[in-house]
Design a protein around this motif. Structure first.
Motif, PDB file in Angstrom:
ATOM      1  N   GLU A 135       0.830  -1.211   0.000  1.00  0.00           N
ATOM      2  CA  GLU A 135       0.000   0.000   0.000  1.00  0.00           C
ATOM      3  C   GLU A 135       0.866   1.263   0.000  1.00  0.00           C
ATOM      4  OE1 GLU A 135      -3.029   2.466   2.960  1.00  0.00           O
ATOM      5  OE2 GLU A 135      -2.556   0.374   3.421  1.00  0.00           O
ATOM      6  N   GLN A 136       1.894   1.268   0.823  1.00  0.00           N
ATOM      7  CA  GLN A 136       2.739   2.455   0.899  1.00  0.00           C
ATOM      8  C   GLN A 136       3.612   2.601  -0.347  1.00  0.00           C
ATOM      9  OE1 GLN A 136       4.619   3.452   4.554  1.00  0.00           O
ATOM     10  NE2 GLN A 136       2.920   2.761   5.835  1.00  0.00           N
ATOM     11  N   LEU A 137       4.092   1.489  -0.885  1.00  0.00           N
ATOM     12  CA  LEU A 137       4.868   1.551  -2.124  1.00  0.00           C
ATOM     13  C   LEU A 137       4.031   2.154  -3.243  1.00  0.00           C
ATOM     14  CD1 LEU A 137       7.407   0.816  -3.791  1.00  0.00           C
ATOM     15  CD2 LEU A 137       6.364  -1.447  -4.167  1.00  0.00           C
ATOM     16  N   ALA A 138       2.765   1.796  -3.316  1.00  0.00           N
ATOM     17  CA  ALA A 138       1.895   2.335  -4.361  1.00  0.00           C
ATOM     18  C   ALA A 138       1.754   3.844  -4.239  1.00  0.00           C
ATOM     19  CB  ALA A 138       0.518   1.668  -4.290  1.00  0.00           C
ATOM     20  N   VAL A 139       1.655   4.355  -3.012  1.00  0.00           N
ATOM     21  CA  VAL A 139       1.531   5.802  -2.814  1.00  0.00           C
ATOM     22  C   VAL A 139       2.785   6.521  -3.326  1.00  0.00           C
ATOM     23  CG1 VAL A 139       1.431   7.626  -1.055  1.00  0.00           C
ATOM     24  CG2 VAL A 139      -0.095   5.640  -0.900  1.00  0.00           C
ATOM     25  N   VAL A 140       3.966   5.992  -2.989  1.00  0.00           N
ATOM     26  CA  VAL A 140       5.210   6.629  -3.422  1.00  0.00           C
ATOM     27  C   VAL A 140       5.363   6.559  -4.935  1.00  0.00           C
ATOM     28  CG1 VAL A 140       7.735   6.458  -3.309  1.00  0.00           C
ATOM     29  CG2 VAL A 140       6.373   6.291  -1.219  1.00  0.00           C
ATOM     30  N   GLU A 141       5.066   5.418  -5.520  1.00  0.00           N
ATOM     31  CA  GLU A 141       5.199   5.286  -6.972  1.00  0.00           C
ATOM     32  C   GLU A 141       4.195   6.166  -7.702  1.00  0.00           C
ATOM     33  OE1 GLU A 141       7.179   0.851  -7.414  1.00  0.00           O
ATOM     34  OE2 GLU A 141       5.020   1.070  -7.756  1.00  0.00           O
ATOM     35  N   GLU A 142       2.987   6.271  -7.197  1.00  0.00           N
ATOM     36  CA  GLU A 142       1.990   7.153  -7.813  1.00  0.00           C
ATOM     37  C   GLU A 142       2.405   8.611  -7.708  1.00  0.00           C
ATOM     38  OE1 GLU A 142      -1.627   6.166  -5.837  1.00  0.00           O
ATOM     39  OE2 GLU A 142      -1.757   4.173  -6.768  1.00  0.00           O
ATOM     40  N   ALA A 143       3.158   8.956  -6.670  1.00  0.00           N
ATOM     41  CA  ALA A 143       3.638  10.332  -6.508  1.00  0.00           C
ATOM     42  C   ALA A 143       4.844  10.613  -7.405  1.00  0.00           C
ATOM     43  CB  ALA A 143       4.007  10.586  -5.052  1.00  0.00           C
ATOM     44  N   GLY A 144       5.400   9.580  -8.039  1.00  0.00           N
ATOM     45  CA  GLY A 144       6.542   9.762  -8.927  1.00  0.00           C
ATOM     46  C   GLY A 144       7.870   9.844  -8.214  1.00  0.00           C
ATOM     47  N   ALA A 145       7.963   9.271  -7.016  1.00  0.00           N
ATOM     48  CA  ALA A 145       9.194   9.329  -6.231  1.00  0.00           C
ATOM     49  C   ALA A 145       9.830   7.947  -6.135  1.00  0.00           C
ATOM     50  CB  ALA A 145       8.906   9.871  -4.834  1.00  0.00           C
ATOM     51  N   GLN A 146      11.087   7.926  -5.723  1.00  0.00           N
ATOM     52  CA  GLN A 146      11.788   6.682  -5.475  1.00  0.00           C
ATOM     53  C   GLN A 146      11.545   6.253  -4.038  1.00  0.00           C
ATOM     54  OE1 GLN A 146      16.101   6.902  -5.775  1.00  0.00           O
ATOM     55  NE2 GLN A 146      16.254   4.751  -6.364  1.00  0.00           N
ATOM     56  N   ALA A 147      11.359   4.955  -3.824  1.00  0.00           N
ATOM     57  CA  ALA A 147      11.024   4.454  -2.494  1.00  0.00           C
ATOM     58  C   ALA A 147      12.257   4.066  -1.700  1.00  0.00           C
ATOM     59  CB  ALA A 147      10.086   3.248  -2.610  1.00  0.00           C
ATOM     60  N   VAL A 148      12.202   4.361  -0.410  1.00  0.00           N
ATOM     61  CA  VAL A 148      13.158   3.847   0.566  1.00  0.00           C
ATOM     62  C   VAL A 148      12.373   2.879   1.453  1.00  0.00           C
ATOM     63  CG1 VAL A 148      14.751   4.377   2.430  1.00  0.00           C
ATOM     64  CG2 VAL A 148      14.449   6.006   0.554  1.00  0.00           C
ATOM     65  N   VAL A 149      12.718   1.607   1.405  1.00  0.00           N
ATOM     66  CA  VAL A 149      11.990   0.603   2.177  1.00  0.00           C
ATOM     67  C   VAL A 149      12.548   0.595   3.596  1.00  0.00           C
ATOM     68  CG1 VAL A 149      11.291  -1.803   2.353  1.00  0.00           C
ATOM     69  CG2 VAL A 149      11.623  -0.756   0.088  1.00  0.00           C
ATOM     70  N   MET A 150      11.784   1.149   4.514  1.00  0.00           N
ATOM     71  CA  MET A 150      12.217   1.248   5.904  1.00  0.00           C
ATOM     72  C   MET A 150      11.914  -0.046   6.659  1.00  0.00           C
ATOM     73  SD  MET A 150      11.205   5.174   6.870  1.00  0.00           S
ATOM     74  CE  MET A 150       9.448   4.844   6.899  1.00  0.00           C
ATOM     75  N   ALA A 151      12.618  -0.240   7.759  1.00  0.00           N
ATOM     76  CA  ALA A 151      12.372  -1.404   8.601  1.00  0.00           C
ATOM     77  C   ALA A 151      10.981  -1.303   9.230  1.00  0.00           C
ATOM     78  CB  ALA A 151      13.442  -1.505   9.676  1.00  0.00           C
ATOM     79  N   SER A 152      10.363  -2.448   9.446  1.00  0.00           N
ATOM     80  CA  SER A 152       8.985  -2.525   9.927  1.00  0.00           C
ATOM     81  C   SER A 152       8.924  -3.058  11.351  1.00  0.00           C
ATOM     82  CB  SER A 152       8.172  -3.437   8.995  1.00  0.00           C
ATOM     83  OG  SER A 152       6.959  -3.837   9.597  1.00  0.00           O
ATOM     84  N   ARG A 153       8.338  -2.286  12.248  1.00  0.00           N
ATOM     85  CA  ARG A 153       8.112  -2.776  13.608  1.00  0.00           C
ATOM     86  C   ARG A 153       7.204  -4.003  13.595  1.00  0.00           C
ATOM     87  NH1 ARG A 153       6.573   2.931  16.646  1.00  0.00           N
ATOM     88  NH2 ARG A 153       8.667   3.863  16.668  1.00  0.00           N
ATOM     89  N   ALA A 154       6.178  -3.963  12.743  1.00  0.00           N
ATOM     90  CA  ALA A 154       5.232  -5.080  12.685  1.00  0.00           C
ATOM     91  C   ALA A 154       5.909  -6.353  12.196  1.00  0.00           C
ATOM     92  CB  ALA A 154       4.066  -4.718  11.768  1.00  0.00           C
ATOM     93  N   LEU A 155       6.831  -6.228  11.231  1.00  0.00           N
ATOM     94  CA  LEU A 155       7.542  -7.406  10.742  1.00  0.00           C
ATOM     95  C   LEU A 155       8.486  -7.938  11.819  1.00  0.00           C
ATOM     96  CD1 LEU A 155       8.161  -9.393   8.505  1.00  0.00           C
ATOM     97  CD2 LEU A 155       9.816  -7.756   7.565  1.00  0.00           C
ATOM     98  N   ALA A 156       9.150  -7.029  12.540  1.00  0.00           N
ATOM     99  CA  ALA A 156      10.036  -7.462  13.617  1.00  0.00           C
ATOM    100  C   ALA A 156       9.266  -8.267  14.660  1.00  0.00           C
ATOM    101  CB  ALA A 156      10.706  -6.249  14.265  1.00  0.00           C
ATOM    102  N   ALA A 157       8.009  -7.896  14.896  1.00  0.00           N
ATOM    103  CA  ALA A 157       7.197  -8.603  15.888  1.00  0.00           C
ATOM    104  C   ALA A 157       6.627  -9.909  15.348  1.00  0.00           C
ATOM    105  CB  ALA A 157       6.051  -7.699  16.358  1.00  0.00           C
ATOM    106  N   ALA A 158       6.331  -9.956  14.053  1.00  0.00           N
ATOM    107  CA  ALA A 158       5.639 -11.118  13.485  1.00  0.00           C
ATOM    108  C   ALA A 158       6.571 -12.182  12.936  1.00  0.00           C
ATOM    109  CB  ALA A 158       4.698 -10.662  12.368  1.00  0.00           C
TER     110      ALA A 158
END
Length: 383
Positions: A135-158
């Motif tokens: 979902e967040q990648l789609a927002v950045v790509e639709e805005a025409g920007a390059q994405a920086v994939v940040m670390a996820s607290r939720a992934l660290a927990a799951a």
């Protein structure tokens, strides 16, 4: 005119501010390194908000600060942890920030990258983490920007182990339309990220991180390392596939990492470049001439300030960054989203002012001194 400042023991001492800022050279495009400043957001000081309520951003002042960074030749790293992601700015606010800043970048001709994470998902399964990232990648790509994939607290927990990181990042990279920057943010910046990549052993975690990169080198433009460990970053940098850049996020050792050695160097994506912008730009121009010693001569003296702002608990460095933006005249108040202006002590803020003034970072030293006096008076420090 002198000013009375409290030290770490609460004792008042006399400090004589500079009378003039350092002279700055004219901005010019950088050729040897890429510099991104992770930029802060400016809160609306008149918003009627309470702790835990959504942030209200002063969009005019926030975007004006980004134009300031671009005017000096730096790129903007948007909606990163410096913008208080997960510390006052929620995903709805970050998405709006991304859209507005990306549009401003197009208008100004500035470079921008934008952080994506999973902060709309407080907790969830690994599958839900993947969906949140998408979902967040789609927002950045639709805005025409390059994405920086940040670390996820939720992934660290799951995540149950390294395989969940490999699967999640592999899935996301296959979805990405363009190469991204992978960001490894250490637990000193966010304690919830302890054990990221499936291990508390940093050597084992590094192997998993590099496995992700090696499996998708065409989808990884670069990696950003924020571990505050120069040796580890250098070792990791040397193991990257050819063509994958290393962006330092080490706010303790950035001059030496950017200058590099005979085997390579790091580019920069740094929170400290928010307050250091003009000086960092000047140093970049010197480095472009091949003068590594001159580059270090400009940036090495800034490390004391950076280490002060980023000292433990490191995640509260944003308070000092915003203080310096206010003192430098980039915003009209010292108010932060989430009320984070209260996260550092008065002695800490006073030292930040003194160190920044000594570096000549304030375009108008008299304004900075007057504003520092007004802050001191709130705390009961008499003239």
């Amino acid at each position: 005119m002198t000013i009375r400042l409290p030290d770490a023991r609460g004792r008042l001492g006399t400090y004589e501010p500079r009378r003039a800022p350092l002279a700055r050279s004219a901005a010019a495009p950088f050729t040897s390194r890429t510099f991104f400043a992770a930029a802060h957001v400016v809160a609306d000081p008149y918003a009627d908000v309470s702790p835990g309520s959504p942030a209200v951003v002063d969009w005019d002042a926030t975007l004006a600060f980004r134009r300031h960074l671009w005017s000096h030749g730096l790129g903007v790293a948007e909606a990163m942890d410096t913008a208080q992601r997960g510390m006052g700015l929620d995903w709805a606010g970050a998405a709006e920030l991304i859209r507005r800043s990306a549009a401003e970048a197009r208008a100004a001709g500035g470079r921008i990258v934008c952080g994506i994470g999973t902060d709309q998902l407080p907790a969830g399964s690994v599958a839900e983490v993947r969906t949140a990232y998408e979902e967040q990648l789609a927002v950045v790509e639709e805005a025409g920007a390059q994405a920086v994939v940040m670390a996820s607290r939720a992934l660290a927990a799951a995540a149950r182990g390294p395989e969940d990181y490999l699967e999640t990042y592999g899935h996301l990279l296959r979805q990405a339309a363009d190469p991204v920057i992978l960001h490894w943010l250490g637990p000193m910046f966010d304690p919830a990220l302890e054990g990221y990549w499936g291990s508390g052993d940093l050597d084992a975690a590094t192997d998993v991180f590099l496995e992700v990169v090696a499996a998708h080198p065409d989808k990884v433009h670069g990696v950003k390392i924020s571990l505050l460990d120069a040796r580890r970053e250098t070792d990791l940098r040397r193991r990257l596939p050819r063509g994958v850049r290393c962006y330092t996020g080490d706010d303790f050792h950035y001059p030496e990492l950017i200058a590099g050695d005979e085997q390579g160097f790091s580019h920069a994506l740094l929170g400290i470049f928010d307050p250091l912008c003009p000086l960092a730009a000047q140093a970049a121009q010197v480095l472009d001439t091949g003068d590594a010693k001159g580059f270090r001569a400009l940036l090495d003296p800034t490390v004391e300030l950076s280490r002060h702002l980023f000292r433990a608990p490191t995640r509260f460095y944003k308070t000092g960054v915003v203080l310096l933006a206010w003192l430098a005249g980039h915003q009209e108040h010292f108010t932060m989203v989430g009320g984070l202006q209260s996260a550092r002590s008065l002695p800490h803020l006073a030292t930040a002012y003194e160190l920044a003034d000594g570096l000549g970072l304030f375009p108008d030293p008299d304004l900075a001194q007057a504003r520092m006096r007004s802050l001191l008076s709130v705390y009961g420090v008499a003239r």
